[in-house]
Design a protein around this motif. Structure first.
Motif, PDB file in Angstrom:
ATOM      1  N   ALA A   1      47.982  42.509  -4.393  1.00 25.56           N
ATOM      2  CA  ALA A   1      48.755  41.396  -4.948  1.00 25.56           C
ATOM      3  C   ALA A   1      47.845  40.188  -5.086  1.00 25.56           C
ATOM      4  CB  ALA A   1      49.948  41.041  -4.062  1.00 25.56           C
ATOM      5  N   LEU A   2      48.115  39.413  -6.109  1.00 26.58           N
ATOM      6  CA  LEU A   2      47.370  38.179  -6.297  1.00 26.58           C
ATOM      7  C   LEU A   2      47.866  37.132  -5.309  1.00 26.58           C
ATOM      8  CD1 LEU A   2      46.168  36.728  -9.588  1.00 26.58           C
ATOM      9  CD2 LEU A   2      47.317  35.204  -7.984  1.00 26.58           C
ATOM     10  N   VAL A   3      46.926  36.459  -4.678  1.00 34.55           N
ATOM     11  CA  VAL A   3      47.281  35.371  -3.760  1.00 34.55           C
ATOM     12  C   VAL A   3      46.516  34.124  -4.209  1.00 34.55           C
ATOM     13  CG1 VAL A   3      47.792  36.947  -1.868  1.00 34.55           C
ATOM     14  CG2 VAL A   3      45.494  36.027  -2.063  1.00 34.55           C
ATOM     15  N   PRO A   4      47.234  33.071  -4.583  1.00 38.60           N
ATOM     16  CA  PRO A   4      46.539  31.897  -5.120  1.00 38.60           C
ATOM     17  C   PRO A   4      45.970  30.998  -4.032  1.00 38.60           C
ATOM     18  CG  PRO A   4      48.906  31.554  -5.214  1.00 38.60           C
ATOM     19  CD  PRO A   4      48.702  32.945  -4.682  1.00 38.60           C
ATOM     20  N   ASN A   5      46.397  31.221  -2.771  1.00 40.38           N
ATOM     21  CA  ASN A   5      45.997  30.307  -1.696  1.00 40.38           C
ATOM     22  C   ASN A   5      46.296  30.946  -0.331  1.00 40.38           C
ATOM     23  OD1 ASN A   5      48.821  30.164  -1.491  1.00 40.38           O
ATOM     24  ND2 ASN A   5      48.880  28.396  -2.884  1.00 40.38           N
ATOM     25  N   LEU A   6      46.013  30.188   0.719  1.00 41.16           N
ATOM     26  CA  LEU A   6      46.199  30.701   2.083  1.00 41.16           C
ATOM     27  C   LEU A   6      47.644  31.121   2.349  1.00 41.16           C
ATOM     28  CD1 LEU A   6      44.755  31.108   4.830  1.00 41.16           C
ATOM     29  CD2 LEU A   6      45.494  28.791   5.445  1.00 41.16           C
ATOM     30  N   LYS A   7      48.576  30.304   1.899  1.00 43.38           N
ATOM     31  CA  LYS A   7      50.004  30.614   2.075  1.00 43.38           C
ATOM     32  C   LYS A   7      50.323  31.964   1.438  1.00 43.38           C
ATOM     33  CE  LYS A   7      54.546  29.494   2.452  1.00 43.38           C
ATOM     34  NZ  LYS A   7      55.160  28.746   1.344  1.00 43.38           N
ATOM     35  N   GLY A   8      49.849  32.186   0.224  1.00 42.90           N
ATOM     36  CA  GLY A   8      50.084  33.461  -0.459  1.00 42.90           C
ATOM     37  C   GLY A   8      49.472  34.620   0.317  1.00 42.90           C
ATOM     38  N   ALA A   9      48.269  34.396   0.855  1.00 44.13           N
ATOM     39  CA  ALA A   9      47.603  35.458   1.622  1.00 44.13           C
ATOM     40  C   ALA A   9      48.404  35.798   2.874  1.00 44.13           C
ATOM     41  CB  ALA A   9      46.189  35.021   1.991  1.00 44.13           C
ATOM     42  N   GLN A  10      48.944  34.758   3.542  1.00 43.12           N
ATOM     43  CA  GLN A  10      49.765  35.004   4.740  1.00 43.12           C
ATOM     44  C   GLN A  10      50.984  35.856   4.390  1.00 43.12           C
ATOM     45  OE1 GLN A  10      50.214  30.847   5.630  1.00 43.12           O
ATOM     46  NE2 GLN A  10      48.679  30.868   7.296  1.00 43.12           N
ATOM     47  N   LEU A  11      51.655  35.474   3.311  1.00 44.77           N
ATOM     48  CA  LEU A  11      52.857  36.214   2.901  1.00 44.77           C
ATOM     49  C   LEU A  11      52.505  37.659   2.528  1.00 44.77           C
ATOM     50  CD1 LEU A  11      54.598  33.449   0.729  1.00 44.77           C
ATOM     51  CD2 LEU A  11      55.379  34.335   2.956  1.00 44.77           C
TER      52      LEU A  11
ATOM     53  N   LEU B   1      39.082  30.519  -0.661  1.00 39.40           N
ATOM     54  CA  LEU B   1      38.624  31.876  -0.326  1.00 39.40           C
ATOM     55  C   LEU B   1      38.145  31.924   1.124  1.00 39.40           C
ATOM     56  CD1 LEU B   1      37.854  34.762  -1.329  1.00 39.40           C
ATOM     57  CD2 LEU B   1      35.601  33.823  -1.894  1.00 39.40           C
ATOM     58  N   ALA B   2      37.382  30.901   1.524  1.00 41.52           N
ATOM     59  CA  ALA B   2      36.887  30.863   2.910  1.00 41.52           C
ATOM     60  C   ALA B   2      38.050  30.819   3.900  1.00 41.52           C
ATOM     61  CB  ALA B   2      35.968  29.661   3.100  1.00 41.52           C
ATOM     62  N   ALA B   3      39.100  30.086   3.542  1.00 36.69           N
ATOM     63  CA  ALA B   3      40.264  29.990   4.422  1.00 36.69           C
ATOM     64  C   ALA B   3      40.952  31.351   4.569  1.00 36.69           C
ATOM     65  CB  ALA B   3      41.241  28.943   3.890  1.00 36.69           C
ATOM     66  N   ILE B   4      40.990  32.105   3.486  1.00 36.32           N
ATOM     67  CA  ILE B   4      41.612  33.433   3.548  1.00 36.32           C
ATOM     68  C   ILE B   4      40.768  34.379   4.409  1.00 36.32           C
ATOM     69  CG2 ILE B   4      42.179  35.474   2.162  1.00 36.32           C
ATOM     70  CD1 ILE B   4      43.042  33.481  -0.076  1.00 36.32           C
ATOM     71  N   VAL B   5      39.458  34.315   4.254  1.00 34.87           N
ATOM     72  CA  VAL B   5      38.579  35.141   5.095  1.00 34.87           C
ATOM     73  C   VAL B   5      38.774  34.763   6.568  1.00 34.87           C
ATOM     74  CG1 VAL B   5      36.173  35.639   5.688  1.00 34.87           C
ATOM     75  CG2 VAL B   5      36.871  35.569   3.278  1.00 34.87           C
ATOM     76  N   GLU B   6      38.888  33.470   6.844  1.00 35.19           N
ATOM     77  CA  GLU B   6      39.138  32.987   8.206  1.00 35.19           C
ATOM     78  C   GLU B   6      40.442  33.586   8.749  1.00 35.19           C
ATOM     79  OE1 GLU B   6      37.206  31.142  10.070  1.00 35.19           O
ATOM     80  OE2 GLU B   6      38.665  31.034  11.726  1.00 35.19           O
ATOM     81  N   LEU B   7      41.457  33.595   7.901  1.00 33.54           N
ATOM     82  CA  LEU B   7      42.755  34.170   8.291  1.00 33.54           C
ATOM     83  C   LEU B   7      42.602  35.649   8.665  1.00 33.54           C
ATOM     84  CD1 LEU B   7      45.951  34.049   8.358  1.00 33.54           C
ATOM     85  CD2 LEU B   7      45.857  34.751   5.951  1.00 33.54           C
ATOM     86  N   LEU B   8      41.825  36.385   7.863  1.00 32.76           N
ATOM     87  CA  LEU B   8      41.635  37.810   8.146  1.00 32.76           C
ATOM     88  C   LEU B   8      40.977  38.003   9.513  1.00 32.76           C
ATOM     89  CD1 LEU B   8      40.435  39.083   4.638  1.00 32.76           C
ATOM     90  CD2 LEU B   8      42.731  39.244   5.658  1.00 32.76           C
ATOM     91  N   HIS B   9      40.013  37.160   9.805  1.00 35.51           N
ATOM     92  CA  HIS B   9      39.363  37.263  11.117  1.00 35.51           C
ATOM     93  C   HIS B   9      40.328  36.880  12.227  1.00 35.51           C
ATOM     94  CE1 HIS B   9      35.187  38.384  10.168  1.00 35.51           C
ATOM     95  NE2 HIS B   9      35.378  37.734   9.017  1.00 35.51           N
TER      96      HIS B   9
END
Lengths: 313, 313
Positions: free
Chosen positions: A82-92, A127-135
């Motif tokens: 799924a496309l995620v435009p930002n950190l919030k989208g990645a969390q969802l 993008l860096a914030a999403i990678v941080e979230l994954l970690h």
């Protein structure tokens, strides 16, 4: 003289449920979307961009993304993204159970502003914030991050894009990558890329970045009649996955004149002619294409849908 | 990984005045045809199939071929050719001053019967008779014979054509060649050829026949969306000339569902993207395409005609 021999296999990444549905203004009933996605899966599609985790105010068509993902959970053979435009989208998206995220950064500043209303550097921070979230969630080894580099060949506002410009953005993206596996898609957002340009960009960028932590993909349009040729030139220069939209459904509101992504059925016809394994049945996919083409408000562009079906195998 | 580098130059052979005009049932005024051909020449086209020396009873559209050729004589930079279905046609073409003759033999028996109402062997006898005529007139060194091998990849009646079948017909044609220089076009009559099939046929046939007395060409359609990809694959496997029809004007009455030849403008866009020299101006050719598309009764198929013109250079 070099002989071009077909690759053994190519991943088809079906994007009609995201790029395609998103191009339709009036929200489609969730059941209709599910029916189309089911038809695509029945045809043999195994990689599918199922939608976007975006604000329903920004894109009302994607308001039911949670319901759609919930419907399709527990299909172990499938790779949904799924496309995620930002950190919030990645969390969802991660909360919904998805393990493939698509993040878009345009190479050109003006297109990135038009598309996501922020600078390229701000997008790279995202993008860096999403990678941080994954970690943080200890998912760095479980998630595949697809980086869509928009306007990798041409920008509707800035014109031709040089591979060095793509290289600069990709370099910064890789600084943010931190061991997360990444598939980089060079996206021909306007359809203006030409085959030799595709060859050059893939060759040069793979020379710079072609280590084992990256896979390569191509995302193109047939607006200028280059769809299949560009995809094949990408494949012969290192792309192992090609985005395509069944029935050619789509268009981009920020790329004037662009039609939908290259039709999946046209690409399959080219690949199957070389006995390339895709796992997809072309006759079954054409049935899905008919379903998708019948959706109200959609624009389609396909060659294979308009030829006699009796000899399409 | 092989890098596909563009060739230095490719000959574009414009066929709209033959294949294209012939697809229009109602005879066009001679002046309109001349105006379109002038526009193509002004755009930079230097090889042009100007029409057919056929019986006006068989194809009324070609009844004015003599007048058209007479109009365009004495243009030393131009290579005009005409289709000649038989010895009589060849005599008339030579009498008119033309020095490039196009002779068509289909690889498949059934398509040859449908197209010219005789067996493949009878067509090959016709080729031998034309070669004999050239020697009688002492023109064997002055004429270029273009051999169009119809259904070289697929036949509407017999299905897929194997390269061995093409090889068999080409072998017999070469027995008739007798030192006349020949350009062999593998023709994708139905548009069903795929890029890897094009690669295989050119590779294998050039292995068998690639001596210095032959040049190679490709004649294709975009019906299945393969037009540009097939042309590029042909070029990368030995073709030095590509047939194309401006505006994609055309169709074949004996190949159901086939649209016109791949649009010259689409092919130019692909080639110019790689800085391949064609000698043709794309913006000027698009003006010719508009003229041709405005002809009454014509069917066209072009991508470039339908995109914004401001950035087509």
């Amino acid at each position: 003289m070099t002989i071009l021999t077909p690759p053994t296999r190519v991943d088809i990444v079906e994007v009609a449920p995201r790029d395609g549905f998103q191009s339709i203004r009036e929200p489609l009933p969730t059941a209709d979307k599910i029916r189309c996605i089911e038809a695509l899966i029945e045809a043999g599609i195994t990689r599918l961009e199922i939608g976007s985790f975006v604000s329903p105010r920004a894109i009302p068509q994607m308001a039911d993304i949670g319901d759609i993902v919930a419907h399709f959970t527990r299909r172990p053979a499938m790779r949904f993204s799924a496309l995620v435009p930002n950190l919030k989208g990645a969390q969802l998206a991660l909360d919904s159970g998805l393990r493939e995220l698509v993040y878009v950064v345009s190479v050109s500043e003006s297109h990135n502003q038009g598309n996501v209303r922020q600078s390229v550097d701000a997008s790279l921070d995202g993008l860096a914030a999403i990678v941080e979230l994954l970690h943080e969630r200890d998912l760095q080894d479980a998630v595949c991050l697809r980086l869509d580099l928009g306007t990798s060949f041409d920008c509707p506002y800035e014109g031709t894009i040089d591979w060095h410009q793509v290289d600069a953005v990709l370099g910064k993206a890789r600084d943010a990558q931190r061991n997360v596996s990444m598939e980089v898609a060079l996206c021909d957002t306007t359809g203006r890329a030409t085959p030799y340009q595709v060859a050059e960009h893939f060759t040069r960028l793979r020379e710079q970045h072609g280590d084992e932590s990256l896979k390569w993909a191509f995302h193109g349009h047939d607006t200028y009649g280059m769809g299949v040729a560009n995809a094949l030139f990408a494949i012969h220069h290192g792309a192992t996955a090609i985005d395509a939209a069944t029935a050619g459904l789509g268009g981009c509101p920020f790329a004037p004149g662009a039609t939908g992504n290259t039709a999946t059925e046209d690409l399959l016809y080219a690949l199957h002619g070389g006995k390339v394994h895709t796992g997809v049945s072309l006759p079954r996919l054409l049935e899905a294409a008919d379903l998708i083409a019948a959706l109200p408000g959609g624009q389609t562009a396909s060659h294979l849908r308009h030829v006699p079906r009796d000899r399409v195998g």
